[in-house]
Design a protein around this motif. Structure first.
Motif, mmCIF file in Angstrom:
data_model
loop_
_atom_site.group_PDB
_atom_site.id
_atom_site.type_symbol
_atom_site.label_atom_id
_atom_site.label_comp_id
_atom_site.label_asym_id
_atom_site.label_seq_id
_atom_site.Cartn_x
_atom_site.Cartn_y
_atom_site.Cartn_z
ATOM 1 N N GLU A 251 0.577 -1.629 -0.444
ATOM 2 C CA GLU A 251 0.351 -0.112 -0.008
ATOM 3 C C GLU A 251 0.570 1.128 -0.092
ATOM 4 N N LYS A 252 0.426 1.614 -0.756
ATOM 5 C CA LYS A 252 1.653 3.034 -1.346
ATOM 6 C C LYS A 252 0.992 4.272 -0.763
ATOM 7 N N ILE A 253 1.793 4.886 0.131
ATOM 8 C CA ILE A 253 1.682 5.835 1.361
ATOM 9 C C ILE A 253 2.022 7.314 0.647
ATOM 10 N N ASP A 254 0.841 8.562 0.219
ATOM 11 C CA ASP A 254 1.285 9.642 -0.197
ATOM 12 C C ASP A 254 0.708 10.419 1.403
ATOM 13 N N ILE A 255 1.685 11.347 0.971
ATOM 14 C CA ILE A 255 1.995 12.588 2.697
ATOM 15 C C ILE A 255 2.020 13.646 2.322
ATOM 16 N N ILE A 256 0.435 14.274 2.267
ATOM 17 C CA ILE A 256 -0.090 15.464 1.990
ATOM 18 C C ILE A 256 -0.141 16.368 3.337
ATOM 19 N N GLN A 257 1.411 17.671 2.756
ATOM 20 C CA GLN A 257 0.630 19.067 3.435
ATOM 21 C C GLN A 257 -0.837 19.456 4.010
ATOM 22 N N TRP A 258 -1.800 19.781 4.824
ATOM 23 C CA TRP A 258 -2.674 20.101 4.956
ATOM 24 C C TRP A 258 -2.596 21.325 5.024
ATOM 25 N N ASN A 259 -3.792 22.182 4.046
ATOM 26 C CA ASN A 259 -3.592 23.319 3.859
ATOM 27 C C ASN A 259 -5.253 24.365 3.855
ATOM 28 N N SER A 260 -5.224 25.338 4.814
ATOM 29 C CA SER A 260 -7.067 25.806 5.415
ATOM 30 C C SER A 260 -6.990 26.621 3.099
ATOM 31 N N ASP A 261 -6.371 26.670 2.352
ATOM 32 C CA ASP A 261 -6.432 26.924 1.630
ATOM 33 C C ASP A 261 -6.960 26.489 0.679
ATOM 34 N N ASP A 262 -8.136 25.709 0.117
ATOM 35 C CA ASP A 262 -8.670 24.904 -0.653
ATOM 36 C C ASP A 262 -8.177 24.474 -1.526
ATOM 37 N N LYS A 263 -7.983 25.701 -2.289
ATOM 38 C CA LYS A 263 -6.635 25.818 -4.107
ATOM 39 C C LYS A 263 -5.477 24.847 -4.022
ATOM 40 N N LEU A 264 -4.968 25.641 -3.047
ATOM 41 C CA LEU A 264 -3.673 24.431 -1.970
ATOM 42 C C LEU A 264 -3.896 23.338 -1.957
ATOM 43 N N ILE A 266 -5.813 21.078 -2.877
ATOM 44 C CA ILE A 266 -6.530 20.122 -3.615
ATOM 45 C C ILE A 266 -5.062 19.744 -4.651
ATOM 46 N N ILE A 267 -4.364 21.097 -4.946
ATOM 47 C CA ILE A 267 -3.190 20.437 -5.470
ATOM 48 C C ILE A 267 -2.003 19.897 -5.141
ATOM 49 N N ALA A 268 -2.041 20.099 -3.711
ATOM 50 C CA ALA A 268 -0.998 19.196 -2.937
ATOM 51 C C ALA A 268 -1.794 17.441 -2.878
ATOM 52 N N ALA A 269 -2.967 17.462 -2.425
ATOM 53 C CA ALA A 269 -3.460 16.043 -2.737
ATOM 54 C C ALA A 269 -3.703 15.459 -3.542
ATOM 55 N N LEU A 270 -3.380 16.188 -5.285
ATOM 56 C CA LEU A 270 -3.136 15.167 -6.349
ATOM 57 C C LEU A 270 -1.536 15.355 -6.448
ATOM 58 N N SER A 271 -1.061 15.020 -5.970
ATOM 59 C CA SER A 271 0.946 14.947 -6.251
ATOM 60 C C SER A 271 0.694 13.348 -6.135
ATOM 61 N N PRO A 272 1.655 13.035 -7.479
ATOM 62 C CA PRO A 272 2.772 13.347 -7.771
ATOM 63 C C PRO A 272 1.971 14.976 -8.799
ATOM 64 N N ALA A 273 1.349 14.682 -9.725
ATOM 65 C CA ALA A 273 1.043 15.043 -10.235
ATOM 66 C C ALA A 273 1.164 16.946 -10.732
ATOM 67 N N LYS A 274 1.293 17.341 -11.469
ATOM 68 C CA LYS A 274 1.710 19.141 -11.705
ATOM 69 C C LYS A 274 0.177 19.924 -12.180
ATOM 70 N N ILE A 275 0.501 20.545 -11.669
ATOM 71 C CA ILE A 275 -1.344 20.793 -11.952
ATOM 72 C C ILE A 275 -0.917 22.838 -12.185
ATOM 73 N N ALA A 310 -7.603 11.934 -4.020
ATOM 74 C CA ALA A 310 -7.475 13.299 -3.549
ATOM 75 C C ALA A 310 -8.917 13.565 -3.169
ATOM 76 N N ALA A 311 -10.009 14.060 -3.637
ATOM 77 C CA ALA A 311 -11.345 14.062 -3.627
ATOM 78 C C ALA A 311 -12.055 13.431 -2.327
ATOM 79 N N LYS A 312 -12.519 12.560 -1.802
ATOM 80 C CA LYS A 312 -12.357 12.242 -0.192
ATOM 81 C C LYS A 312 -10.905 12.876 0.386
ATOM 82 N N LEU A 313 -10.303 12.686 0.385
ATOM 83 C CA LEU A 313 -9.113 13.776 1.339
ATOM 84 C C LEU A 313 -9.555 15.556 1.027
ATOM 85 N N THR A 314 -10.006 15.957 0.384
ATOM 86 C CA THR A 314 -10.117 17.570 0.506
ATOM 87 C C THR A 314 -11.955 17.310 0.384
ATOM 88 N N ASP A 315 -12.093 16.421 -0.034
ATOM 89 C CA ASP A 315 -14.398 16.886 0.315
ATOM 90 C C ASP A 315 -14.618 17.888 -0.766
#
Length: 349
Positions: A251-264, A266-275, A310-315
């Motif tokens: 099971e691959k685990i992606d560790i994402i830095q939470w941000n109060s800015d929803d846009k930022l 979401i961008i982090a949650a979709l890593s490793p893709a570049k948005i 990413a959708a589940k993580l960011t709601d």
């Protein structure tokens, strides 16, 4: 002689009273409960032994001091000669049963306080559906629906499991249920491996997973100078690798830095893709995310796993839009958009 007899009777009396009190103290059983259970069992034993003699209501009285048993019919002593042996055997069986019940109750009470934590268990049997684990003081059940799909369960294998709940079956027997797919299993594993999480320097905001395949964990620290992602990854990735190994190693685990800015976030949650661009509809909790053609597979992931997690993580409902450079008649570069649905349709073709 009378004094000697009296002395011996006192010894017997003390031994019974001490034994009763010792059982009550060590096992957490009420002495009155033990005596009433013994009396009920003795009545049942008498009725079984002397069914023809029953004419009125039968009761039994056990002396709390000496353990002497008396059978009463309508208040009259009808104790048969030699019944003391049957009474003693019955009392022993009842006491042993009470001890077993008390021990089981104490174990369940112990694990009631352990719900929401993790435990190491050894598989003691597997019936093709459920796995049964020895978790120390008792047995736990790993139900089929709480197992990782691609994981094998072999007798004597050890697993880290999440203690999920305690349920009672139709007979009133308590069962401890554990899980290998609960997102909180990952959370508890990181708490164990990362001191910064244990001391609350780093906070786990949310964990989502597709058990056995991939997981995403959002972490945050309000303390300056602390890198929450780095703390969870560990030196040379040792901390996250330890957690991965406890989950079976696949099971691959992606560790994402939470941000109060929803846009930022979401961008982090979709890593490793570049948005390249993100458009949000905050009221509808939906996002349109633009990525280059080469980045689309990374953003979507195999079978859509990356975008779904990413959708589940960011709601947010996330729609991936692929932008492909094409030349117009004037040789200027324009953008061709493809939605996630269109991309998946093309893949099937």
């Amino acid at each position: 002689m009378a004094n000697v007899i009296k002395f011996n009777m006192t010894i017997i009396k003390s031994e019974f009273a001490l034994a009763l009190n010792q059982i009550a103290t060590e096992r957490g059983i009420s002495p009155d409960d033990v005596l009433s259970s013994i009396e009920a069992a003795i009545v049942a034993a008498y009725k079984k032994e002397y069914p023809a003699k029953i004419e009125a209501e039968i009761t039994a009285k056990v002396s709390r001091e000496t353990g002497e048993t008396t059978i009463l019919e309508a208040g009259k002593n009808i104790t048969p000669s030699g019944f003391g042996r049957i009474a003693a055997q019955t009392a022993k069986q009842v006491i042993l049963q009470k001890i077993r019940e008390a021990e089981k109750k104490n174990v369940i009470t112990h694990y009631q306080s352990q719900i929401g934590t993790i435990a190491k268990g050894r598989i003691i049997r597997y019936d093709g559906r459920n796995a049964y684990l020895d978790i120390g003081k008792t047995e736990a059940i790993l139900p089929k629906e709480d197992q990782i799909n691609n994981e094998r369960y072999l007798v004597n294998d050890t697993l880290i499991v999440y203690i999920k709940e305690i349920t009672n079956d139709k007979f009133g027997n308590a069962h401890i249920l554990v899980s290998r797919i609960d997102p909180r299993l990952i959370e508890e594993l990181f708490k164990r491996e990362v001191p910064e999480i244990a001391n609350k320097t780093v906070t786990i905001k949310k964990v989502v997973r597709e058990p056995g395949e991939r997981a995403k964990i959002a972490v945050y620290s309000g303390q300056s100078g602390v890198d929450p992602v780095g703390a969870c990854v560990g030196q040379k990735g040792v901390r996250v690798q330890t957690v991965t190994d406890e989950l079976g190693g696949r099971e691959k685990i992606d560790i994402i830095q939470w941000n109060s800015d929803d846009k930022l976030f979401i961008i982090a949650a979709l890593s490793p893709a570049k948005i390249t661009q993100t458009e949000l509809d905050v009221e509808k909790k939906s996002a349109k995310v633009f990525v280059d053609e080469q980045q689309a597979p990374l953003a979507i992931g195999k079978g859509g796993i990356n975008v779904n997690l990413a959708a589940k993580l960011t709601d947010y409902e996330i729609n991936i839009v692929q932008t492909a450079p094409v030349k117009s008649a004037t040789k200027e570069k324009t953008t061709k958009e493809k939605t996630y649905t269109e991309i998946k349709t093309e893949e099937k073709k």
